[in-house]
Design an enzyme around this catalytic site. Sequence first.
Site, PDB file in Angstrom:
ATOM      1  N   THR A 181       0.831  -1.207   0.000  1.00 52.21           N
ATOM      2  CA  THR A 181       0.000   0.000   0.000  1.00 52.21           C
ATOM      3  C   THR A 181       0.865   1.256   0.000  1.00 52.21           C
ATOM      4  O   THR A 181       0.382   2.327  -0.338  1.00 52.21           O
ATOM      5  CB  THR A 181      -0.892   0.035   1.263  1.00 52.21           C
ATOM      6  OG1 THR A 181      -0.083  -0.288   2.402  1.00 52.21           O
ATOM      7  CG2 THR A 181      -2.014  -0.978   1.154  1.00 52.21           C
ATOM      8  N   LEU A 187      12.767  -8.507   6.435  1.00 52.52           N
ATOM      9  CA  LEU A 187      12.686  -7.793   7.714  1.00 52.52           C
ATOM     10  C   LEU A 187      13.425  -6.454   7.651  1.00 52.52           C
ATOM     11  O   LEU A 187      13.803  -5.882   8.663  1.00 52.52           O
ATOM     12  CB  LEU A 187      13.231  -8.681   8.841  1.00 52.52           C
ATOM     13  CG  LEU A 187      12.477 -10.016   8.995  1.00 52.52           C
ATOM     14  CD1 LEU A 187      13.137 -10.900  10.044  1.00 52.52           C
ATOM     15  CD2 LEU A 187      11.003  -9.792   9.353  1.00 52.52           C
ATOM     16  N   GLU A 243      17.654   4.475  -1.970  1.00 49.25           N
ATOM     17  CA  GLU A 243      17.334   3.118  -2.437  1.00 49.25           C
ATOM     18  C   GLU A 243      16.699   3.145  -3.833  1.00 49.25           C
ATOM     19  O   GLU A 243      17.006   2.322  -4.682  1.00 49.25           O
ATOM     20  CB  GLU A 243      16.432   2.401  -1.427  1.00 49.25           C
ATOM     21  CG  GLU A 243      16.329   0.920  -1.745  1.00 49.25           C
ATOM     22  CD  GLU A 243      15.934   0.051  -0.550  1.00 49.25           C
ATOM     23  OE1 GLU A 243      16.057   0.513   0.600  1.00 49.25           O
ATOM     24  OE2 GLU A 243      15.516  -1.091  -0.796  1.00 49.25           O
ATOM     25  N   ASP A 261       9.541   1.009   5.110  1.00 51.57           N
ATOM     26  CA  ASP A 261      10.614   0.377   5.888  1.00 51.57           C
ATOM     27  C   ASP A 261      11.536   1.412   6.526  1.00 51.57           C
ATOM     28  O   ASP A 261      11.934   1.283   7.683  1.00 51.57           O
ATOM     29  CB  ASP A 261      11.428  -0.561   4.995  1.00 51.57           C
ATOM     30  CG  ASP A 261      10.554  -1.606   4.329  1.00 51.57           C
ATOM     31  OD1 ASP A 261       9.410  -1.801   4.787  1.00 51.57           O
ATOM     32  OD2 ASP A 261      11.006  -2.218   3.347  1.00 51.57           O
TER      33      ASP A 261
HETATM   34  C1  GLA Z   1       9.027  -3.918   0.685  1.00 47.87           C
HETATM   35  C2  GLA Z   1       9.208  -2.435   0.363  1.00 47.87           C
HETATM   36  C3  GLA Z   1       8.161  -1.582   1.080  1.00 47.87           C
HETATM   37  C4  GLA Z   1       6.750  -2.121   0.856  1.00 47.87           C
HETATM   38  C5  GLA Z   1       6.697  -3.627   1.114  1.00 47.87           C
HETATM   39  C6  GLA Z   1       5.351  -4.224   0.759  1.00 47.87           C
HETATM   40  O1  GLA Z   1       9.294  -4.138   2.052  1.00 47.87           O
HETATM   41  O2  GLA Z   1      10.485  -2.018   0.751  1.00 47.87           O
HETATM   42  O3  GLA Z   1       8.261  -0.249   0.658  1.00 47.87           O
HETATM   43  O4  GLA Z   1       6.290  -1.801  -0.412  1.00 47.87           O
HETATM   44  O5  GLA Z   1       7.701  -4.325   0.390  1.00 47.87           O
HETATM   45  O6  GLA Z   1       4.374  -3.748   1.611  1.00 47.87           O
END
Ligand code: GLA
Length: 385
Positions: free
Chosen positions: A35, A125, A160, A172
């Site tokens: 999302t 993670l 990134e 993240d």
């Molecule tokens: C990875 C990406 C996040 C997000 C998730 C899915 O962790 O780094 O930005 O899009 O996938 O929710």
Amino acid sequence: MGAQQVTDRFTELYGTAPQGVWAAPGRVNLIGEHTDYNDGFVMPFALPHRTTAAVSPRTDGILRLHSADADAPVAELTVDALAPGTDRTWTAYPAGVVWALREAGHPVTGADIHLSSTVPAGAGLSSSAALEVVVALALNDLYGLGLDGGRLALLCRHAENAYVGAPVGIMDQTASACCEAGHALFLDTRDLTRRQIPFDLSAEGLRLLVVDTRVEHSHSQGEYGWRRAGCEKGAALLGVGALRDIPHSGLDAALARLGDEEEIRRLVRHVVTENARVRRVVDLLEAGDPRAIGPVLVEGHASLRDDFRVSCPELDLTVETALAAGALGARMTGGGFGGSAVVLAEETDVPAVTAAVREAFAAADLTAPRTFEAVPSEGARRLLP
Ligand code: GLA
């Protein structure tokens, strides 16, 4: 690794003690998957697993990088020569952060950095975000840049996206930079407002387990980009800025408008229903009813498996087995195609659930999964001095 060990290793490598030591955690996402690049809602929390960095600034334009986890000598780069897309190794993450800071006009003139991480790599993670955020926070402090956690997260995402070349969203990095112990972070990825939601499962006799399947499917990067592009196409076809703009009550009408675009319809359905699930989880937690989030997690997994199609047999096996063994809820977490699942269970059911998942993996001839309890932990911070 502890701050003292990282300090000692830094001193061995670079000949003087570091000016400071910082740490930034990995995360799990409770709900709100795929999302964040649709301007939607997410709800991650920080893990106790973290990346620690011992750092000193330099004035001569040299960036020296070393990681206890990579089998490589100290890498020496020149900050002026950093160029997006040129580095395919782990050093692209810290170098990308230096590049992004400089590109934003911050006068970073080099650094000596030693890193060590307890965040499992490739487990979904956020080991990458932990690495980026710890470097950004250290440089922010050492160079007196005065940037807050939200701003550092944006710079790390830019590193990134543009330097490493991974089209990720903002979840993240924000989780690593801004989470608080004992809380899950309800983040609106459109306006970046954050709300800390108290999340102390153990006080309720509950546990949240992380099951790292130990599988990482190699096509995940391309699949992620493809999903992201599909969501953007869906938004364009529906005439909205982002899929966030489709309310749950407008889902049927939106799907009808998409006609025979079946692939896009599935992506849209996942994102719209997932945003609604995040809000339901927030409401349930705020109402003091954490057990009731179990079925919402299960719905989220089904949507990621059937509509968004980012699950894999190992994640599905984890979820099905955990539920059959009495878990209250379970879902894949993170980008998918391997990585980890989260499992919500009564404390008393944890041994049975864990054993069942291990047995199911053994019976399917899979590498034993790594399981641990996820305790909502603090975000990035300075450890020393
Ligand atoms: C990875 C990406 C996040 C997000 C998730 C899915 O962790 O780094 O930005 O899009 O996938 O929710």
